[in-house]
Motif scaffolding. Structure first.
Motif, PDB file in Angstrom:
ATOM      1  N   GLY A 159       0.811  -1.208   0.000  1.00 35.84           N
ATOM      2  CA  GLY A 159       0.000   0.000   0.000  1.00 35.84           C
ATOM      3  C   GLY A 159       0.847   1.263   0.000  1.00 35.84           C
ATOM      4  O   GLY A 159       2.059   1.239   0.132  1.00 35.84           O
ATOM      5  N   ASP A 160       0.198   2.371  -0.095  1.00 36.30           N
ATOM      6  CA  ASP A 160       0.850   3.684  -0.151  1.00 36.30           C
ATOM      7  C   ASP A 160       1.025   4.205   1.264  1.00 36.30           C
ATOM      8  O   ASP A 160       0.062   4.539   1.945  1.00 36.30           O
ATOM      9  CB  ASP A 160      -0.025   4.652  -0.969  1.00 36.30           C
ATOM     10  N   VAL A 161       2.275   4.293   1.727  1.00 37.48           N
ATOM     11  CA  VAL A 161       2.521   4.742   3.095  1.00 37.48           C
ATOM     12  C   VAL A 161       2.567   6.262   3.200  1.00 37.48           C
ATOM     13  O   VAL A 161       2.730   6.795   4.286  1.00 37.48           O
ATOM     14  CB  VAL A 161       3.854   4.157   3.624  1.00 37.48           C
ATOM     15  N   SER A 162       2.439   6.979   2.114  1.00 41.18           N
ATOM     16  CA  SER A 162       2.518   8.429   2.178  1.00 41.18           C
ATOM     17  C   SER A 162       1.260   9.042   2.765  1.00 41.18           C
ATOM     18  O   SER A 162       1.299  10.053   3.444  1.00 41.18           O
ATOM     19  CB  SER A 162       2.779   8.987   0.770  1.00 41.18           C
ATOM     20  N   ALA A 163       0.102   8.426   2.511  1.00 40.39           N
ATOM     21  CA  ALA A 163      -1.151   8.972   3.014  1.00 40.39           C
ATOM     22  C   ALA A 163      -1.351   8.639   4.477  1.00 40.39           C
ATOM     23  O   ALA A 163      -1.791   9.467   5.265  1.00 40.39           O
ATOM     24  CB  ALA A 163      -2.321   8.433   2.179  1.00 40.39           C
ATOM     25  N   THR A 164      -1.050   7.417   4.878  1.00 39.75           N
ATOM     26  CA  THR A 164      -1.241   6.964   6.249  1.00 39.75           C
ATOM     27  C   THR A 164       0.012   6.256   6.711  1.00 39.75           C
ATOM     28  O   THR A 164       0.564   5.431   5.991  1.00 39.75           O
ATOM     29  CB  THR A 164      -2.433   5.996   6.333  1.00 39.75           C
ATOM     30  N   GLY A 165       0.459   6.596   7.903  1.00 44.42           N
ATOM     31  CA  GLY A 165       1.695   6.013   8.404  1.00 44.42           C
ATOM     32  C   GLY A 165       1.601   4.515   8.574  1.00 44.42           C
ATOM     33  O   GLY A 165       0.523   3.960   8.805  1.00 44.42           O
ATOM     34  N   PRO A 166       2.729   3.818   8.475  1.00 42.15           N
ATOM     35  CA  PRO A 166       2.730   2.363   8.610  1.00 42.15           C
ATOM     36  C   PRO A 166       2.594   1.938  10.065  1.00 42.15           C
ATOM     37  O   PRO A 166       2.642   2.764  10.981  1.00 42.15           O
ATOM     38  CB  PRO A 166       4.107   1.980   8.064  1.00 42.15           C
ATOM     39  N   VAL A 167       2.438   0.653  10.271  1.00 41.21           N
ATOM     40  CA  VAL A 167       2.496   0.082  11.612  1.00 41.21           C
ATOM     41  C   VAL A 167       3.956  -0.272  11.891  1.00 41.21           C
ATOM     42  O   VAL A 167       4.580  -1.006  11.126  1.00 41.21           O
ATOM     43  CB  VAL A 167       1.623  -1.185  11.722  1.00 41.21           C
ATOM     44  N   LEU A 168       4.500   0.261  12.959  1.00 40.56           N
ATOM     45  CA  LEU A 168       5.891   0.036  13.325  1.00 40.56           C
ATOM     46  C   LEU A 168       5.945  -1.112  14.332  1.00 40.56           C
ATOM     47  O   LEU A 168       5.250  -1.091  15.352  1.00 40.56           O
ATOM     48  CB  LEU A 168       6.484   1.308  13.909  1.00 40.56           C
ATOM     49  N   LEU A 225      -1.839  -3.926   4.944  1.00 44.10           N
ATOM     50  CA  LEU A 225      -1.482  -2.818   5.826  1.00 44.10           C
ATOM     51  C   LEU A 225       0.029  -2.617   5.769  1.00 44.10           C
ATOM     52  O   LEU A 225       0.792  -3.584   5.920  1.00 44.10           O
ATOM     53  CB  LEU A 225      -1.910  -3.096   7.269  1.00 44.10           C
ATOM     54  N   PRO A 226       0.496  -1.405   5.526  1.00 46.92           N
ATOM     55  CA  PRO A 226       1.944  -1.162   5.451  1.00 46.92           C
ATOM     56  C   PRO A 226       2.588  -1.318   6.823  1.00 46.92           C
ATOM     57  O   PRO A 226       2.008  -0.948   7.844  1.00 46.92           O
ATOM     58  CB  PRO A 226       2.041   0.287   4.958  1.00 46.92           C
ATOM     59  N   THR A 227       3.779  -1.872   6.860  1.00 50.29           N
ATOM     60  CA  THR A 227       4.492  -2.083   8.109  1.00 50.29           C
ATOM     61  C   THR A 227       5.951  -1.671   7.964  1.00 50.29           C
ATOM     62  O   THR A 227       6.477  -1.551   6.860  1.00 50.29           O
ATOM     63  CB  THR A 227       4.450  -3.561   8.534  1.00 50.29           C
ATOM     64  N   ARG A 228       6.585  -1.485   9.123  1.00 52.98           N
ATOM     65  CA  ARG A 228       8.031  -1.350   9.200  1.00 52.98           C
ATOM     66  C   ARG A 228       8.486  -2.225  10.356  1.00 52.98           C
ATOM     67  O   ARG A 228       8.150  -1.976  11.499  1.00 52.98           O
ATOM     68  CB  ARG A 228       8.460   0.110   9.425  1.00 52.98           C
ATOM     69  N   MET A 229       9.232  -3.278  10.028  1.00 50.28           N
ATOM     70  CA  MET A 229       9.702  -4.229  11.033  1.00 50.28           C
ATOM     71  C   MET A 229      11.113  -3.872  11.465  1.00 50.28           C
ATOM     72  O   MET A 229      12.023  -3.772  10.641  1.00 50.28           O
ATOM     73  CB  MET A 229       9.652  -5.644  10.469  1.00 50.28           C
ATOM     74  N   PHE A 230      11.301  -3.683  12.780  1.00 50.17           N
ATOM     75  CA  PHE A 230      12.611  -3.322  13.310  1.00 50.17           C
ATOM     76  C   PHE A 230      13.249  -4.451  14.105  1.00 50.17           C
ATOM     77  O   PHE A 230      14.425  -4.376  14.451  1.00 50.17           O
ATOM     78  CB  PHE A 230      12.519  -2.051  14.158  1.00 50.17           C
TER      79      PHE A 230
END
Length: 348
Positions: free
Chosen positions: A213-222, A247-252
Motif C-alpha cells: 500500500g501507499d505509506v505516504s497517506a497513512t503512516g505504517p504500523v511500526l 497494511l503497510p508495516t516497518r519491522m525493526f
C-alpha cells in the motif's frame, strides 16, 4: 530450492546420491546410508524396526541390517505419513500396506481423521491441537528439515498466516519450549531448528513493501521488540499477517534501542507502534508511555501513534490506556481499525 535444502545438498549430497544409486542398482543399504537418504537418524530406524516391525528383509551375518529396495519404499512411506501427522503405529501399518501401491491410492492416509487428544506426537506435550501440529512436532524431533519446511508451507497455504501461526506454529513451538524446560536442556537443537524454519516461512509469506500500500497517506504500523528483548517470531507473524491484509508495516526486530525507536517514530509518523516484550524483565511501561507521547507534524496539528503492547511480558504492570491484544487476530483487528482511523483523521 530453499536455503535449508541447499545446505543439506552441500553437506550430504554425495552420500545421498550414493545411497540413491545403490538402491536403484538393487544393492542393499546399510542403516547409516539409509538414514542419510531419508534425513532421519539411525536410532529412529532401529526404533521403528523394534517397535513396529518395519525392518530389513535380510541381515548380513545374521546381525547387521541391510535394507533392500522394498524396505526403502516402506520407510519412505512411513516418513511421509508421520510427517503429515499420522501416529507412528498407524503410519507403520499403512506404510506396509501402501508402499507397493500406485501413487494416489494411499491418499486417505495423507489426511487422516483428527486423533483423540490423548495421543501424543512423539515426545512433545501437545495436548488437544490440530493434526498438523503433530506432524510438525514429529518432523522437528527427528530434525527432518525438509519435512518441517514442507509442513509449515502447507499450513500457511491452507489456512493463511494468522491461523497457521495461532493454531499450528505457536502450539508446536510452545510444546518444544516446555519439553526443553523440563528435560535439562535437551531438545535445544529441536527448538533452534524449528524456530529458524518458522521465521523463514513467515518471511517468505510477507508481501514485499511496495505491495503493501501507499505509506505516504497513512503512516505504517511500526513493529519493534523493546530493549533487551530478542524474541521476534510473534512479531514476524504479525508483520506477515498485516502484509496479507495490505497494511503497510516497518519491522525493526529485536532489542531496538530507545533512541532509535523514538527517531523512527518521528521520521515515519506511524499509525501504530507495536512493542513486544516476551518477559516481564524487558517490559517497560515508562518506555511505552514515552513512545505514546512522541509526536510529529507542524505546530497546532501534531499527532502521536497508538501504542499497542504485545507479548506476555506486559501481563504484570498496569497498562491502563495502552491496548494489549492477547491473540494475533485481536491484534490484526485493532491495528486495522487504527490504520483506518488514521486515514480518516480520527482516533480509534
Amino acid at each position: 530450492m530453499s536455503d535449508a535444502a541447499a545446505y543439506g545438498d552441500v553437506t550430504h549430497g554425495e552420500e545421498r546420491g550414493e545411497a540413491q544409486a545403490a538402491t536403484e542398482a538393487g544393492v542393499p543399504l546399510t542403516t547409516g546410508a539409509l538414514a542419510r537418504r531419508l534425513g532421519v537418524s539411525p536410532t529412529t530406524l532401529r526404533s521403528w524396526d523394534r517397535r513396529y516391525g518395519i525392518g530389513p528383509a535380510a541381515r548380513a551375518d545374521g546381525r547387521h541390517r541391510r535394507w533392500t529396495r522394498q524396505d526403502v519404499a516402506v520407510l519412505e512411506a512411513m516418513c511421509r505419513l508421520t510427517s503429515s501427522g499420522v501416529p507412528p503405529a498407524e503410519a507403520a501399518r499403512a506404510a506396509k500396506d501402501t508402499a507397493d501401491t500406485p501413487p494416489g491410492t494411499a491418499e486417505a492416509y495423507v489426511r487422516p481423521p483428527t486423533p483423540s487428544p490423548s495421543k501424543a506426537a512423539g515426545t512433545l506435550p501437545l495436548g488437544d491441537v490440530r493434526q498438523e501440529c503433530r506432524g510438525l512436532a514429529r518432523a522437528a524431533v527427528r530434525l527432518d528439515a525438509p519435512a518441517v519446511e514442507a509442513q509449515l508451507a502447507a499450513a500457511v497455504e491452507q489456512y493463511g498466516v494468522a491461523v497457521a501461526w495461532q493454531e499450528v506454529m505457536a502450539p508446536t513451538l510452545h510444546a518444544v519450549g516446555r519439553k526443553w524446560a523440563s528435560s535439562g536442556d535437551r531438545y535445544v537443537e529441536v527448538e533452534h531448528m524449528l524456530s529458524w524454519h518458522v521465521s523463514t516461512t513467515l518471511r517468505r509469506h510477507t508481501p514485499a513493501p511496495e505491495r503493501q500500500g501507499d505509506v505516504s497517506a497513512t503512516g505504517p504500523v511500526l513493529l519493534a521488540c523493546v530493549p533487551g528483548e530478542q524474541h521476534t517470531l510473534a512479531l514476524e507473524a504479525l508483520n506477515a499477517a498485516l502484509g496479507a491484509v495490505h497494511l503497510p508495516t516497518r519491522m525493526f526486530g529485536a532489542a531496538v534501542p530507545v533512541e532509535a525507536l523514538t527517531a523512527a517514530v518521528q521520521r515515519l509518523g506511524p499509525s501504530a507502534v507495536v512493542l513486544w516484550a516476551q518477559a516481564r524483565s524487558t517490559a517497560s511501561l515508562p518506555l511505552a508511555r514515552h513512545v505514546a507521547d512522541t509526536q510529529w507534524g507542524v505546530k497546532g496539528a501534531r499527532r502521536g501513534p497508538l501504542v499497542v503492547l504485545g507479548g506476555p511480558g506486559w501481563s504484570g504492570p498496569s497498562t491502563r490506556g495502552l491496548p494489549r491484544p492477547h491473540t494475533l487476530p485481536q491484534a490484526l483487528d485493532l491495528l486495522s481499525g487504527a490504520h483506518r482511523s488514521e486515514s480518516t483523521g480520527e482516533r480509534p
